[in-house]
Write a protein that holds these residues in place. Sequence first.
Motif, PDB file in Angstrom:
ATOM      1  N   UNK A   1      19.589  24.475  -3.041  1.00 18.89           N
ATOM      2  CA  UNK A   1      20.245  23.234  -2.629  1.00 18.89           C
ATOM      3  C   UNK A   1      19.965  22.891  -1.169  1.00 18.89           C
ATOM      4  N   UNK A   2      19.758  23.900  -0.335  1.00 13.30           N
ATOM      5  CA  UNK A   2      19.526  23.642   1.090  1.00 13.30           C
ATOM      6  C   UNK A   2      18.055  23.380   1.404  1.00 13.30           C
ATOM      7  N   UNK A   3      17.149  23.945   0.585  1.00 13.82           N
ATOM      8  CA  UNK A   3      15.720  23.856   0.903  1.00 13.82           C
ATOM      9  C   UNK A   3      14.964  22.823   0.055  1.00 13.82           C
ATOM     10  N   UNK A   4      15.461  22.538  -1.136  1.00 20.44           N
ATOM     11  CA  UNK A   4      14.728  21.634  -2.026  1.00 20.44           C
ATOM     12  C   UNK A   4      14.749  20.203  -1.477  1.00 20.44           C
ATOM     13  N   UNK A   5      13.670  19.456  -1.674  1.00 22.38           N
ATOM     14  CA  UNK A   5      13.644  18.043  -1.243  1.00 22.38           C
ATOM     15  C   UNK A   5      14.754  17.232  -1.908  1.00 22.38           C
ATOM     16  N   UNK A   6      15.188  16.222  -1.237  1.00 18.56           N
ATOM     17  CA  UNK A   6      16.306  15.400  -1.721  1.00 18.56           C
ATOM     18  C   UNK A   6      16.009  14.825  -3.104  1.00 18.56           C
ATOM     19  N   UNK A   7      14.765  14.416  -3.335  1.00 19.08           N
ATOM     20  CA  UNK A   7      14.402  13.821  -4.628  1.00 19.08           C
ATOM     21  C   UNK A   7      14.524  14.850  -5.751  1.00 19.08           C
ATOM     22  N   UNK A   8      14.148  16.091  -5.452  1.00 21.45           N
ATOM     23  CA  UNK A   8      14.218  17.147  -6.472  1.00 21.45           C
ATOM     24  C   UNK A   8      15.669  17.435  -6.837  1.00 21.45           C
ATOM     25  N   UNK A   9      16.529  17.530  -5.833  1.00 17.25           N
ATOM     26  CA  UNK A   9      17.957  17.772  -6.083  1.00 17.25           C
ATOM     27  C   UNK A   9      18.555  16.629  -6.896  1.00 17.25           C
ATOM     28  N   UNK A  10      18.180  15.396  -6.540  1.00 23.81           N
ATOM     29  CA  UNK A  10      18.688  14.225  -7.258  1.00 23.81           C
ATOM     30  C   UNK A  10      18.255  14.255  -8.715  1.00 23.81           C
ATOM     31  N   UNK A  11      17.029  14.697  -8.964  1.00 22.59           N
ATOM     32  CA  UNK A  11      16.522  14.785 -10.331  1.00 22.59           C
ATOM     33  C   UNK A  11      17.303  15.813 -11.139  1.00 22.59           C
ATOM     34  N   UNK A  12      17.640  16.954 -10.516  1.00 18.11           N
ATOM     35  CA  UNK A  12      18.415  17.990 -11.195  1.00 18.11           C
ATOM     36  C   UNK A  12      19.811  17.474 -11.522  1.00 18.11           C
ATOM     37  N   UNK A  13      20.430  16.767 -10.583  1.00 13.45           N
ATOM     38  CA  UNK A  13      21.775  16.206 -10.837  1.00 13.45           C
ATOM     39  C   UNK A  13      21.731  15.181 -11.978  1.00 13.45           C
ATOM     40  N   UNK A  14      20.677  14.401 -12.011  1.00 11.12           N
ATOM     41  CA  UNK A  14      20.515  13.412 -13.087  1.00 11.12           C
ATOM     42  C   UNK A  14      20.384  14.115 -14.438  1.00 11.12           C
ATOM     43  N   UNK A  15      19.650  15.214 -14.442  1.00  8.79           N
ATOM     44  CA  UNK A  15      19.488  15.997 -15.670  1.00  8.79           C
ATOM     45  C   UNK A  15      20.817  16.596 -16.114  1.00  8.79           C
ATOM     46  N   UNK A  16      21.634  17.005 -15.127  1.00 10.16           N
ATOM     47  CA  UNK A  16      22.961  17.545 -15.431  1.00 10.16           C
ATOM     48  C   UNK A  16      23.815  16.520 -16.152  1.00 10.16           C
ATOM     49  N   UNK A  17      23.816  15.291 -15.639  1.00 12.26           N
ATOM     50  CA  UNK A  17      24.631  14.232 -16.230  1.00 12.26           C
ATOM     51  C   UNK A  17      24.171  13.909 -17.658  1.00 12.26           C
ATOM     52  N   UNK A  18      22.848  13.856 -17.857  1.00 12.82           N
ATOM     53  CA  UNK A  18      22.306  13.553 -19.183  1.00 12.82           C
ATOM     54  C   UNK A  18      22.646  14.652 -20.187  1.00 12.82           C
ATOM     55  N   UNK A  19      22.494  15.880 -19.750  1.00  7.08           N
ATOM     56  CA  UNK A  19      22.760  17.014 -20.639  1.00  7.08           C
ATOM     57  C   UNK A  19      24.244  17.077 -21.002  1.00  7.08           C
ATOM     58  N   UNK A  20      25.090  16.810 -20.016  1.00  3.69           N
ATOM     59  CA  UNK A  20      26.533  16.813 -20.266  1.00  3.69           C
ATOM     60  C   UNK A  20      26.910  15.750 -21.299  1.00  3.69           C
ATOM     61  N   UNK A  21      26.330  14.545 -21.139  1.00  2.59           N
ATOM     62  CA  UNK A  21      26.617  13.457 -22.086  1.00  2.59           C
ATOM     63  C   UNK A  21      26.141  13.808 -23.489  1.00  2.59           C
ATOM     64  N   UNK A  22      24.981  14.465 -23.557  1.00  9.12           N
ATOM     65  CA  UNK A  22      24.445  14.857 -24.869  1.00  9.12           C
ATOM     66  C   UNK A  22      25.351  15.879 -25.541  1.00  9.12           C
TER      67      UNK A  22
END
Length: 899
Positions: free
Chosen positions: A866-887
């Motif tokens: 979370x501290x080292x990954x680029x902002x875009x990568x972290x945002x992509x992981x969070x987006x995946x979290x939301x999609x998976x949760x909804x599924x």
Amino acid sequence: MKRDLPKTYDPSSVEKRIYEKWESDGCFRGIRDPEKKPYTISMPPPNVTGQLHMGHAVDNTLQDILIRFKRMQGYAALWVPGTDHAAIATEAKIVEAMRQEGLTKADLGRDKFMERAWEWKEKFGNRIVKQLRTLGSSCDWEREHFTMDEQCSKAVLEVFVNLYEQKLIYRGNRMVNWCPKCQTSISDAEVEYEEQNGHFWHILYQVKETGEFLEIATTRPETMLGDTAVAINSEDERYKHLHGCHVILPLINKEIPIVCDEHADMEKGTGVVKITPAHDPNDFEVGLRHSLPVVRCFTYDGHMTGEADVKEYRELVESGKAADDEPEVLDCGKYAGMTTAEARKAVLADLEALGILKETEDLKHDVGTCYRCHTTIEPMVSKQWFVRMKTLAEPAIKAAEVGDIKFVPERFTKTYLNWMRNTRDWCISRQLWWGHRIPAWYCADCGETNVAKEAPCKCAKCGGTNLSQDPDTLDTWFSSALWPFSILGWPDKDSEDYKFFYPTSTLVTGYDIIGFWVSRMIFSGLAYTGKLPFDTVVIHGIVRDSQGRKMSKSLGNGIDPLEVIDQYGADALRFMLVQGSSPGNDMRYSEEKIVAMRNFTNKIWNASRFLLMNMSIEKVELPKELELEDKWILSKLNSLIKDVTYNMESFDTGVAAQKIYDFIWSSFCDWYIELAKIRLNGEDEQKKNNVQNVLCYVLTDILKLLHPFMPFITEEIYQALPHDSGYLMMQSWPEYSESLSFPEDEAKMEKTMETIKAVRECRAELKVPNSRKANVTIVTAVPDMYDAAKSFLVRMASASEVEVITEENDSLTGMVSTATADAKIFLPLKELVDTDSEKARINKELEKAYKEMEFVNSKLNNESFMSKAPEKVVASVRENEAKTKALIEKLQEMLASLG
């Protein structure tokens, strides 16, 4: 007259036939109609040596779209075609053909060579205009021009003589691009830059007054024989003690001055540069500022000058025929007669022997080459004809600054202004035979230059008759700069075409010739007619290959548009080049895109065939009583007309094309035709008649909107539909009408469509076949909005019955649900699927989703990540979290509904 369409659309059997009918029936003619406003486009003239390529295809497709659009809007539309004589390219082809016969220009002489050139032009020069017809270009071919025809030649003479009389044309020794092989000066546009491996050679020049050595780096050491100074920057503290000093030029031990000039960049290298005014454009300007001698050490055929060249120069001086600015000629001694490449090796060897070649540095740099023969260009001072640009450029600059001329997109205004503000005097003479010969005659008795539109019988100064015409011809761009008005009859200002159609309206061209052609047309129009030649310049990009590379012979990635047309049709190619593109940006060609456009033509064709097979009406008239779906499609069409018209008038043809594509594919074909089948297959004859009228009305307007982009297929279909008479291309452009705007009905239908899509998606997730029907219950607070959905759900969502209620109740327990913005839709899951197998499938999907969520959480809970990954990568992981949760929630809900 109504007729059936063949089962499949075959462009090869349609396009040539339709084009020939359009042309023979005069559909392309620009008619001077005082009741109409003129709209004129002058085609950027392709070279007579040319063959249709993707650049021509996109350029002429965009022009044709605009001219067809304006013609349908009711303008007196004129698109004037023509070709350019392409002096260097054409002469090179003719010379090569002669070489194969063992002939040279000298063998034939000028007159015989010109006869041969005209014969070549008549035989091969019209190839590209024939090819433009296959693209669908609706030019007025009866007004076709050639830059060396009588009318254009008349304009060239008029301009040259007038500029000369105003002292805006002069002859002098100036820096030019010189091709040693073609033996002519060439324009900047004809110089192609190639990345080549080269070197910086660091040479030591000794200061006469102090004995110290100055380090100078050059990529062309052979030019040092023509050095007449070295330059330092006056602000450079390192060299302030050398102001007014001299260096000894190595190899020839010649004393040359050290000058202070801003051309010496303190931040680059050592801050000291050699100045060779005869062989470098920047050095030439330095030479002018400091009145330095100009010493030529190259011959015009690419060798080092020698004793014979010096003798010729001295004879010229002694005869009094040498101009004041005639460059001196150097006897290069031991290097005389060597090619410049041979001299470079010899000079470097001698410098190394003297111990003053300090360093050799490798580099990659762009080297200018002749676009025709690919020989390295030599910057050379040469006696040529020039146009003084400062006076001519000022009004053209102002026109853009105040907005009298507009570039689309606007960012290219800056490109244009940068060019015009920094323009140098324009070299307009070429050492060629094919072209407009310079109308200047020199008197051998007194040396007077006689400039006239016709050959003079005697010298205007001394009356002598010993006159000889200048052998040079004019730069091709000189005549093409006059193109927008010369093709309309200028300099005859009483020409009916000139009075009605000039100024032209829109120029469509690529960004690469803004400086070379667009700017010259603008200043020429203002200077010679008093009017801008056009009000808008629409800039397009280039067509690249699927990997984004520029198409070229060397890469072997060029695409022949004629082959594409043979395989897929001109309409598919045209639409592929435009759809989704934007002004000024490059586009990519891909096989997938052209196949998709071919599929689009088939979609339109099949939809039209379906309509014709189910049509019994002979005249189209919108019914007074319209169903909800009729109002929806008519309202959508009405909005489309408004949007597309705006986009077209804003030159956003790519956006317009995409909107038309989406409407045809989705709204009309996938939705309205399917909805219309309910009435077409019903027993009510009046309803059948009504829906046929709406279908035909919408299809006719669709064809009109699509016609500028896909002229052939739209014309072919139109001729099969009920219509009064004539060609589609001559019909009026559709107009927006308030009476056909139904926003409330449109919204109601959209909600119905959302419901249908939701049910379809739900059934697809459950893998329920269309043949298995089930009841559908809609729970909504706005039941009136869904009343019309019942019959559509039965037809388009495999519903057996549809119930609309306002609140959920116990009867819905155990059902699977989906939702839209205003409703929740329930389906009896147990009636649709095998419960046990469906539970197993859902549990398997859940297991997969849980693993994905575990993986996502491991990343989100990892502080290092979370501290080292680029902002875009972290945002992509969070987006995946939301999609998976909804599924997971959805799958759990489905599992619960199965009990």
